[in-house]
Scaffold this motif. Sequence first.
Motif, mmCIF file in Angstrom:
data_model
loop_
_atom_site.group_PDB
_atom_site.id
_atom_site.type_symbol
_atom_site.label_atom_id
_atom_site.label_comp_id
_atom_site.label_asym_id
_atom_site.label_seq_id
_atom_site.Cartn_x
_atom_site.Cartn_y
_atom_site.Cartn_z
ATOM 1 N N ASP A 118 -14.573 -11.961 9.795
ATOM 2 C CA ASP A 118 -15.481 -11.654 8.682
ATOM 3 C C ASP A 118 -15.172 -10.341 7.980
ATOM 4 O O ASP A 118 -15.820 -10.029 6.977
ATOM 5 C CB ASP A 118 -16.926 -11.613 9.171
ATOM 6 N N ASN A 119 -14.217 -9.566 8.484
ATOM 7 C CA ASN A 119 -14.049 -8.213 7.945
ATOM 8 C C ASN A 119 -12.620 -7.829 7.593
ATOM 9 O O ASN A 119 -12.434 -6.858 6.863
ATOM 10 C CB ASN A 119 -14.581 -7.185 8.960
ATOM 11 N N TYR A 120 -11.618 -8.541 8.078
ATOM 12 C CA TYR A 120 -10.240 -8.074 7.919
ATOM 13 C C TYR A 120 -9.501 -8.807 6.816
ATOM 14 O O TYR A 120 -9.629 -10.028 6.654
ATOM 15 C CB TYR A 120 -9.478 -8.240 9.232
ATOM 16 N N LEU A 121 -8.719 -8.026 6.077
ATOM 17 C CA LEU A 121 -7.796 -8.555 5.069
ATOM 18 C C LEU A 121 -6.436 -7.933 5.337
ATOM 19 O O LEU A 121 -6.287 -6.705 5.300
ATOM 20 C CB LEU A 121 -8.274 -8.221 3.655
ATOM 21 N N LEU A 122 -5.442 -8.757 5.605
ATOM 22 C CA LEU A 122 -4.090 -8.282 5.895
ATOM 23 C C LEU A 122 -3.277 -8.214 4.613
ATOM 24 O O LEU A 122 -3.197 -9.202 3.866
ATOM 25 C CB LEU A 122 -3.404 -9.213 6.904
ATOM 26 N N VAL A 123 -2.682 -7.059 4.365
ATOM 27 C CA VAL A 123 -1.829 -6.858 3.197
ATOM 28 C C VAL A 123 -0.545 -6.189 3.658
ATOM 29 O O VAL A 123 -0.402 -5.812 4.820
ATOM 30 C CB VAL A 123 -2.538 -6.003 2.114
ATOM 31 N N SER A 124 0.391 -6.022 2.740
ATOM 32 C CA SER A 124 1.644 -5.357 3.086
ATOM 33 C C SER A 124 1.409 -3.855 3.244
ATOM 34 O O SER A 124 0.498 -3.282 2.636
ATOM 35 C CB SER A 124 2.702 -5.619 2.015
ATOM 36 N N LEU A 125 2.236 -3.226 4.062
ATOM 37 C CA LEU A 125 2.095 -1.799 4.318
ATOM 38 C C LEU A 125 2.321 -0.961 3.059
ATOM 39 O O LEU A 125 1.543 -0.024 2.796
ATOM 40 C CB LEU A 125 3.063 -1.384 5.429
ATOM 41 N N PRO A 126 3.343 -1.227 2.236
ATOM 42 C CA PRO A 126 3.495 -0.421 1.007
ATOM 43 C C PRO A 126 2.293 -0.523 0.073
ATOM 44 O O PRO A 126 1.896 0.464 -0.546
ATOM 45 C CB PRO A 126 4.758 -1.011 0.363
ATOM 46 N N MET A 127 1.698 -1.726 -0.029
ATOM 47 C CA MET A 127 0.552 -1.854 -0.914
ATOM 48 C C MET A 127 -0.664 -1.103 -0.372
ATOM 49 O O MET A 127 -1.427 -0.494 -1.131
ATOM 50 C CB MET A 127 0.199 -3.329 -1.096
ATOM 51 N N ALA A 128 -0.864 -1.125 0.955
ATOM 52 C CA ALA A 128 -1.975 -0.392 1.552
ATOM 53 C C ALA A 128 -1.798 1.108 1.352
ATOM 54 O O ALA A 128 -2.764 1.831 1.068
ATOM 55 C CB ALA A 128 -2.081 -0.732 3.036
ATOM 56 N N ARG A 129 -0.570 1.584 1.486
ATOM 57 C CA ARG A 129 -0.319 3.008 1.253
ATOM 58 C C ARG A 129 -0.579 3.378 -0.199
ATOM 59 O O ARG A 129 -1.125 4.451 -0.495
ATOM 60 C CB ARG A 129 1.117 3.347 1.645
ATOM 61 N N ALA A 130 -0.224 2.501 -1.109
ATOM 62 C CA ALA A 130 -0.485 2.774 -2.523
ATOM 63 C C ALA A 130 -1.981 2.742 -2.815
ATOM 64 O O ALA A 130 -2.495 3.562 -3.584
ATOM 65 C CB ALA A 130 0.262 1.772 -3.394
ATOM 66 N N LEU A 131 -2.700 1.809 -2.210
ATOM 67 C CA LEU A 131 -4.133 1.679 -2.455
ATOM 68 C C LEU A 131 -4.895 2.896 -1.949
ATOM 69 O O LEU A 131 -5.775 3.426 -2.643
ATOM 70 C CB LEU A 131 -4.657 0.407 -1.796
ATOM 71 N N PHE A 132 -4.565 3.350 -0.753
ATOM 72 C CA PHE A 132 -5.297 4.470 -0.146
ATOM 73 C C PHE A 132 -4.592 5.808 -0.360
ATOM 74 O O PHE A 132 -4.997 6.811 0.224
ATOM 75 C CB PHE A 132 -5.484 4.214 1.344
#
Length: 377
Positions: A178-192
């Motif tokens: 109910d809580n997790y969304l898996l994305v690519s590591l480069p995109m997560a670094r860009a988002l945060f």
Amino acid sequence: MVCILSIMNGFSGLVENLFSAFDPELCIVSKEGASFYTDTPEFNQLRQLSAVDVYAETVVATALIKAGERQVPAIIKGCDDNFNSLTSIDSLLTEGEFLLRVIYEDSLLCTSNAFERCVPGIGLATQLNVGSATITGLQLYAPRRHGGINMLRLEESFSKQMVFTSGIFAVNQTKYDDNYLLVSLPMARALFQYDSNEATAIELKLKKDCNLRKTKRQIAALLGDDYLVQDRYEQQADFFKIMKIEKLLTTLLLVFILLIASFNIIGSLSMLMIDKQADCKVFRTMGADNTMLCRIFLYEGWFISLLGAGIGLFAGISLCLLQQHFGLLKLGSGDEYILSAYPVQVQLIDILITAIIVTIIGWFAAWIPTRKLNQQF
């Protein structure tokens, strides 16, 4: 006791297997701060350890997901390219495929671009009303790490990314589904807004022939006191503590039931003593003393307890083995259950504890009525 404790072991082992399909064998996090840099000499040595089979950096943080008119806060986990080798994520997919990033080349401009994909949990996908074939993208919003909030233009206070769903996973645990969304590591670094060498955790898969505890101590000594090295039990410490407490309380409740049942032995011996008063007087005239008479009834009480314990243990173990191999007791019909029958896992420690408890209770149940034998005769 054997049957109930074995069923509890079965459910605990089932959930443990579900967690192990998603959680890494070892997870390294910082004791202070949400993130840390991974280009240090310590982490370079960690990559070279012979016991480490898969090394993966991850970024985990909370963001807002928008799909059409629906908005849901969720935990975004940026996964390295080898995440499917680190865990058994492929076995958890209910639809689609595990694909987080597609790189395509533009031969005319001699450039490469990334097409970002994501894999949500089944509960989160239901909340967002998306599937693996959904053509509309998901918009991810996260507060910017640097700079204040612009009250006039709030959209500039958030970092934004767009992803498209490629698959859906199900761990059958609300915490993840109910809580997790898996994305690519480069995109997560860009988002945060993390640097390319910055992560919130390091996840490891060890080689099959290595010792987990020994390797864990070795990594902890290598990284020092600034980092925490967690195995799967420590990553889910709250859940496993609850399971242990439930098992302890269940054992105490069953012991209380055994204490009540032991009054049958006390009553049976007391009635036997009353019934055998004449025989005891005959033994006394033949030279038997009170100690010998007490020993006769005491041994009989112990024999009843040990015989009952032996029959009970044999019956309990037999029922558990039959349930384990044939699934006699069903959970229910339909697809609402993970398993069709109650899971059972017989552990030697439970059998030993049960035997010791029953023996001790039986000893006291036989000793209580015989200690007043001298007063009766």
